[in-house]
Every structure is written in structure tokens, then in C-alpha cells.
Write an enzyme that holds these catalytic residues in place. Structure first.
Site, short mmCIF file in Angstrom:
data_model
loop_
_atom_site.label_atom_id
_atom_site.label_comp_id
_atom_site.label_asym_id
_atom_site.label_seq_id
_atom_site.Cartn_x
_atom_site.Cartn_y
_atom_site.Cartn_z
N LYS A 13 48.38 141.46 55.54
CA LYS A 13 48.72 140.26 54.62
C LYS A 13 50.23 140.15 54.24
O LYS A 13 50.73 139.01 54.25
CB LYS A 13 47.76 140.46 53.17
N ARG A 88 42.61 138.81 43.04
CA ARG A 88 41.82 139.90 43.81
C ARG A 88 40.41 139.68 43.51
O ARG A 88 39.69 140.56 43.91
CB ARG A 88 42.70 141.27 43.49
N ARG A 123 50.36 155.73 57.94
CA ARG A 123 51.53 155.24 57.46
C ARG A 123 52.48 156.32 56.47
O ARG A 123 51.85 157.23 55.88
CB ARG A 123 51.18 153.96 56.39
N ARG A 156 52.27 157.94 50.79
CA ARG A 156 51.90 157.71 49.55
C ARG A 156 50.50 157.80 49.13
O ARG A 156 49.57 158.06 50.01
CB ARG A 156 51.84 155.97 49.51
N ARG A 167 39.43 152.34 48.10
CA ARG A 167 40.16 151.07 48.17
C ARG A 167 39.41 150.02 48.92
O ARG A 167 39.02 148.99 48.27
CB ARG A 167 41.44 151.00 48.53
#
Length: 213
Positions: A13, A88, A123, A156, A167
Site C-alpha cells: 500500500k 482500518r 524484511r 522490526r 497482524r
């Protein structure tokens, strides 16, 4: 134009919103960036948000909406903007609706949970300059080291496999219903995820009927 991007965490996004915003000459407002900046600066709202972000939970509506409404009041938003990361929840969408904020399109990036997991767990981020790499698709030149500033890269907390799964569960329960919300208003624009960023962006511009921009 006033646009929003919907999709699971890690769907792209932010990347697509930034590309479209640059082409249209309107600001891209990323609540994730705003919140992370507040967390790094240890502001009161940042400290409040951190406890939720670190466990993969949604930041409460009141924190998100206060930040967003303040940002939308700034002069550079008068000609349009792109929201990335908000709304959200249905409650957030209803609040924006009640405040008179209407969108020309809600772009929904469609991607499987399996691909999301592979993307996010790979990531690595630089705690110093904020650069982001990926162990498979965009690895640093030197293992575990930022190409830009030489700092050691880290994963992270919210990119760990356990948090990514949590999530995704939160997304399906709390955020995915927004697709029906905006479909009912006639502005939902689904976009299937394609292999490359440029290819996906071309599809986004096509559904916005802006191929020539």
C-alpha cells in the site's frame, strides 16, 4: 483526487500510494510513518501507540483519527490526498464519513496471506536512517549492513513470523470488512497483485482511468 489504499499489512500500500501521489501531485499520508516517527521521538502519542504496535494490535481509533484530522487540515491537502493505513476499521470509516470526507476511489490490493508472510518476515530495516531491504528480493550489498549508512540491519518486531500471523488475523477481522463498506458506496477498485511494483502500479492507474498520467 481523494484516495485510500486497502490491503493486508505488507501488500504494498505504501509503495503504490507514494507512486500514485507523485504522479498526481498530491500528498501521501501514511499513518504508519506518522506513528513510527512519534514512537522514535518518544512523544506521548508515540509511547501510547508503541505498546499496541509491538504486539501487532491496532492502534486505538482516537489516537489514529486525531493525527489524521490534524494532517488533513494542512494546506497541501486542499487539492486532494492519499490516505495509507487509515481507515482500518468500520468505526474509523464511519467517523471520516460523518466528518464529510468522501473518497473518489478505494484501491484494494489483493494478495495471499502466504505471500504476505514471505514478504514481511524477510524484511530488514536500518534503525539509523530508516532504509528497508529484503533478504530475497532486495538484499543489502553486505550481509546485515545498511547500504546507505553502514548501520547493522534489524528485523522490526512487527515483522517476526508470530506477529505477522497475528497482524493478518487482525486484518481479516477488523480491516477487510472495509471492502464491503466502500463497495456499497461504489468506490471500491480491486487490484490483483502483480509480480513487479511497476506492473502493479500500471494496473492501479488503469483502474483509476489515469493510464496517461
Amino acid at each position: 483526487m481523494k484516495l485510500i489504499f486497502l490491503g493486508a499489512p505488507g501488500a504494498g500500500k505504501g509503495t503504490q500510494a507514494a507512486l500514485v501521489g507523485k504522479k498526481l501531485g498530491i500528498p501521501t499520508i501514511s499513518t504508519g510513518e506518522i506513528l513510527r516517527a512519534a514512537v522514535k521521538a518518544e512523544t506521548p502519542v508515540g509511547l501510547k501507540a508503541k505498546s499496541f504496535m509491538d504486539t501487532g494490535k491496532l492502534v486505538p481509533d482516537d489516537v489514529i483519527l486525531d493525527i489524521v484530522m490534524e494532517r488533513l487540515a494542512q494546506p497541501d491537502c486542499r487539492s486532494g490526498y492519499i490516505l495509507d493505513g487509515v481507515p482500518r476499521t468500520i468505526a474509523q470509516a464511519e467517523y471520516l464519513d460523518q466528518e464529510g470526507i468522501r473518497f473518489d476511489a478505494a484501491i484494494s490490493l489483493e494478495i495471499s496471506d502466504e505471500e504476505i508472510t514471505a514478504r514481511m518476515t524477510g524484511r530488514r530495516s536500518c534503525p539509523q536512517c530508516g532504509a528497508v531491504f529484503h533478504l530475497i528480493s532486495d538484499p543489502p550489498k553486505t550481509e546485515c549492513t545498511c547500504d546507505k549508512c553502514g548501520e547493522m540491519l534489524v528485523q522490526r518486531t512487527d515483522d517476526s513470523a508470530e506477529i505477522v500471523q497475528r497482524r493478518l488475523e487482525v486484518y481479516h477481522a477488523e480491516t477487510e470488512p472495509l471492502k464491503a463498506f466502500y463497495k456499497a458506496r461504489g468506490v471500491l477498485k480491486p487490484v490483483e497483485n502483480l509480480e513487479g511494483i511497476a506492473e502493479t502500479n500500471a494496473r492501479v492507474m488503469k483502474v483509476l482511468e489515469l493510464e496517461c498520467v
